[in-house]
Motif scaffolding. Structure first.
Motif, PDB file in Angstrom:
ATOM      1  N   LEU A 200      -0.283  -2.274  13.124  1.00 23.26           N
ATOM      2  CA  LEU A 200      -0.277  -1.169  11.963  1.00 23.26           C
ATOM      3  C   LEU A 200      -1.584  -1.211  11.400  1.00 23.26           C
ATOM      4  CD1 LEU A 200       0.928   0.468   9.830  1.00 23.26           C
ATOM      5  CD2 LEU A 200       1.616  -1.514   8.472  1.00 23.26           C
ATOM      6  N   TYR A 201      -2.089  -2.516  11.017  1.00 27.31           N
ATOM      7  CA  TYR A 201      -3.675  -2.291  10.603  1.00 27.31           C
ATOM      8  C   TYR A 201      -4.628  -1.812  11.350  1.00 27.31           C
ATOM      9  CZ  TYR A 201      -0.823  -5.884   7.728  1.00 27.31           C
ATOM     10  OH  TYR A 201      -0.215  -6.746   7.039  1.00 27.31           O
ATOM     11  N   GLU A 202      -4.510  -1.706  12.454  1.00 28.56           N
ATOM     12  CA  GLU A 202      -5.532  -0.884  13.461  1.00 28.56           C
ATOM     13  C   GLU A 202      -5.353   0.386  13.293  1.00 28.56           C
ATOM     14  OE1 GLU A 202      -4.276  -2.260  17.279  1.00 28.56           O
ATOM     15  OE2 GLU A 202      -4.885  -4.576  17.121  1.00 28.56           O
ATOM     16  N   ARG A 203      -4.339   0.902  12.710  1.00 26.28           N
ATOM     17  CA  ARG A 203      -4.264   2.134  12.689  1.00 26.28           C
ATOM     18  C   ARG A 203      -4.654   2.824  10.995  1.00 26.28           C
ATOM     19  NH1 ARG A 203      -0.931   0.720  16.296  1.00 26.28           N
ATOM     20  NH2 ARG A 203      -0.119   2.232  17.996  1.00 26.28           N
ATOM     21  N   LEU A 204      -5.113   1.986  10.298  1.00 29.09           N
ATOM     22  CA  LEU A 204      -5.417   2.298   8.922  1.00 29.09           C
ATOM     23  C   LEU A 204      -6.806   2.612   8.613  1.00 29.09           C
ATOM     24  CD1 LEU A 204      -3.050  -0.341   7.141  1.00 29.09           C
ATOM     25  CD2 LEU A 204      -2.333   1.997   7.914  1.00 29.09           C
ATOM     26  N   ASP A 205      -7.655   2.464   9.243  1.00 27.10           N
ATOM     27  CA  ASP A 205      -9.053   2.853   9.287  1.00 27.10           C
ATOM     28  C   ASP A 205      -9.322   4.405   9.145  1.00 27.10           C
ATOM     29  OD1 ASP A 205      -8.659   3.612  11.742  1.00 27.10           O
ATOM     30  OD2 ASP A 205     -10.431   2.320  12.575  1.00 27.10           O
ATOM     31  N   ARG A 206      -8.435   5.336   9.226  1.00 26.03           N
ATOM     32  CA  ARG A 206      -8.644   6.527   9.085  1.00 26.03           C
ATOM     33  C   ARG A 206      -8.416   6.901   7.488  1.00 26.03           C
ATOM     34  NH1 ARG A 206      -3.403   8.626  12.729  1.00 26.03           N
ATOM     35  NH2 ARG A 206      -4.402   6.787  13.803  1.00 26.03           N
ATOM     36  N   LEU A 210      -7.829   3.504   0.924  1.00 30.73           N
ATOM     37  CA  LEU A 210      -7.180   2.162   1.397  1.00 30.73           C
ATOM     38  C   LEU A 210      -8.210   1.246   2.171  1.00 30.73           C
ATOM     39  CD1 LEU A 210      -3.770   2.054   2.874  1.00 30.73           C
ATOM     40  CD2 LEU A 210      -5.270   0.609   3.605  1.00 30.73           C
ATOM     41  N   SER A 211      -8.945   1.859   3.101  1.00 25.94           N
ATOM     42  CA  SER A 211      -9.920   1.069   3.775  1.00 25.94           C
ATOM     43  C   SER A 211     -10.872   0.380   2.729  1.00 25.94           C
ATOM     44  CB  SER A 211     -10.490   1.894   4.846  1.00 25.94           C
ATOM     45  OG  SER A 211      -9.963   2.232   5.705  1.00 25.94           O
ATOM     46  N   ARG A 212     -11.576   1.402   1.917  1.00 23.87           N
ATOM     47  CA  ARG A 212     -12.453   1.049   0.953  1.00 23.87           C
ATOM     48  C   ARG A 212     -11.902  -0.221   0.028  1.00 23.87           C
ATOM     49  NH1 ARG A 212     -13.137   5.236  -1.378  1.00 23.87           N
ATOM     50  NH2 ARG A 212     -14.328   6.112   0.128  1.00 23.87           N
ATOM     51  N   LEU A 213     -10.615   0.063  -0.307  1.00 25.31           N
ATOM     52  CA  LEU A 213     -10.007  -1.336  -1.291  1.00 25.31           C
ATOM     53  C   LEU A 213      -9.872  -2.515  -0.438  1.00 25.31           C
ATOM     54  CD1 LEU A 213      -7.430   0.711  -3.417  1.00 25.31           C
ATOM     55  CD2 LEU A 213      -9.528  -0.525  -4.297  1.00 25.31           C
ATOM     56  N   TRP A 214      -9.288  -2.400   0.847  1.00 29.48           N
ATOM     57  CA  TRP A 214      -9.187  -3.286   1.904  1.00 29.48           C
ATOM     58  C   TRP A 214     -10.390  -4.193   1.877  1.00 29.48           C
ATOM     59  CZ3 TRP A 214      -5.114  -5.752   4.118  1.00 29.48           C
ATOM     60  CH2 TRP A 214      -5.266  -6.662   4.794  1.00 29.48           C
ATOM     61  N   GLU A 215     -11.578  -3.453   2.172  1.00 29.66           N
ATOM     62  CA  GLU A 215     -12.747  -4.209   2.269  1.00 29.66           C
ATOM     63  C   GLU A 215     -13.470  -4.736   1.153  1.00 29.66           C
ATOM     64  OE1 GLU A 215     -14.905  -0.855   3.723  1.00 29.66           O
ATOM     65  OE2 GLU A 215     -13.979  -0.615   5.771  1.00 29.66           O
ATOM     66  N   THR A 216     -13.080  -4.308   0.061  1.00 33.03           N
ATOM     67  CA  THR A 216     -13.748  -5.012  -1.180  1.00 33.03           C
ATOM     68  C   THR A 216     -12.708  -5.911  -1.717  1.00 33.03           C
ATOM     69  OG1 THR A 216     -12.801  -2.930  -2.422  1.00 33.03           O
ATOM     70  CG2 THR A 216     -15.416  -2.830  -1.833  1.00 33.03           C
ATOM     71  N   GLY A 217     -11.705  -6.295  -1.084  1.00 32.46           N
ATOM     72  CA  GLY A 217     -10.823  -7.617  -1.548  1.00 32.46           C
ATOM     73  C   GLY A 217      -9.702  -6.927  -2.463  1.00 32.46           C
TER      74      GLY A 217
END
Length: 287
Positions: A200-206, A210-217
């Motif tokens: 699932l997580y592999e498909r979320l980078d689009r 969401l990706s920005r919040l994930w990368e910033t913790g």
């Protein structure tokens, strides 16, 4: 046999508002049935509650229970009122109840309700708008309404705030109850279940936000959703009370006399007891 009056609302009220101290001590009693049902629901949730299981727990036949309580729905109402009594015991000994103004009193009541649902997760599963309240439920409700007495809120707003707060507590507690039930059923923790969803997580980078919040913790140290939501909810009520304080007409709505501050420091609504009674009679006649 009591089972025949299962749909009688007056009978349900009589059960809930009975004098428990006058129940006979030996043998099977309504109090024993309710306490056994609470223990069963604590262990298995509401979905595991049945009249047969409660009877087995007590060592009696199912038909014996129906002599005391008409059915499962009435039993759940009795269970709910039984455990709500625990919050009242806590409240009676709370020294801080008079401190912190309306916000401190309301926050304390909400936290007691939350702690109660953590001890009895099934309580949040009691859904629907047609559950008869017993004396403990009414006392708990009255305490929360009283926390807002004397504020600038309109009477309908006091009722709306307490209802909103109660629904928030139940919604948060229901999420906890559902998570616990899934973990118990599957033997897999919530963290382990989500941790195994790599595909699932592999498909979320689009998805950029969401990706920005994930990368910033954003999910590294999640907020306590109950504490966060309770603060924000009370912040909103505080803004409304402040607006009402600033715009409130400081005159008696019945006779127009300017209102003086009460000796307690709380704002008056009417200038006298006589005006309050006249306004009450008008409302009654309008109904």
């Amino acid at each position: 046999m009591a089972r025949g009056v299962a749909g009688d609302p007056d009978h349900g009220v009589e059960l809930l508002w009975r004098d428990a101290e006058r129940e006979p001590r030996p043998g099977l009693s309504l109090g024993r049935i309710v306490r056994a049902a609470v223990e069963l629901a604590d262990a298995e949730g509401l979905e595991g509650l049945s009249m047969r299981k409660v009877a087995d727990r007590l060592g009696f036949t199912t038909m014996s229970l129906y002599r005391h309580v008409p059915g499962r729905d009435q039993l759940v109402d009795l269970m709910r009122d039984e455990v709500l009594g625990e919050a009242l015991v806590t409240a009676s000994g709370a020294a801080s109840d008079a401190d912190g103004g309306w916000r401190g009193r309301l926050e304390e009541a909400a936290r007691r309700a939350w702690e109660l649902r953590m001890r009895h997760p099934w309580l949040a599963e009691v859904r629907g708008s047609r559950h008869l309240p017993g004396p403990n439920a009414v006392a708990h409700y009255d305490h929360m309404l009283g926390a807002l007495t004397g504020t600038a809120l309109r009477p309908s707003e006091v009722v709306a705030v307490v209802g909103l707060l109660g629904r928030f507590v139940d919604a948060e507690a229901l999420l906890v109850a559902e998570t616990r039930r899934e973990e118990s059923r599957s033997g897999v923790s919530e963290q382990e279940w989500w941790g195994a969803r790599d595909s699932l997580y592999e498909r979320l980078d689009r998805f950029p936000a969401l990706s920005r919040l994930w990368e910033t913790g954003g999910w590294d140290a999640p907020e306590d959703s109950f504490a966060f939501g309770l603060r924000r909810l009370l912040d909103g009520v505080e803004v409304l009370i402040r607006e009402r304080d600033e715009s409130r007409d400081e005159r008696c709505p019945e006779c127009g006399t300017p209102l003086e501050t009460a000796p307690s420091g709380r704002p008056r609504v009417y200038c006298s007891r006589a005006c309050q009674q006249r306004a009450y009679r008008k409302r009654r006649s309008a109904d």
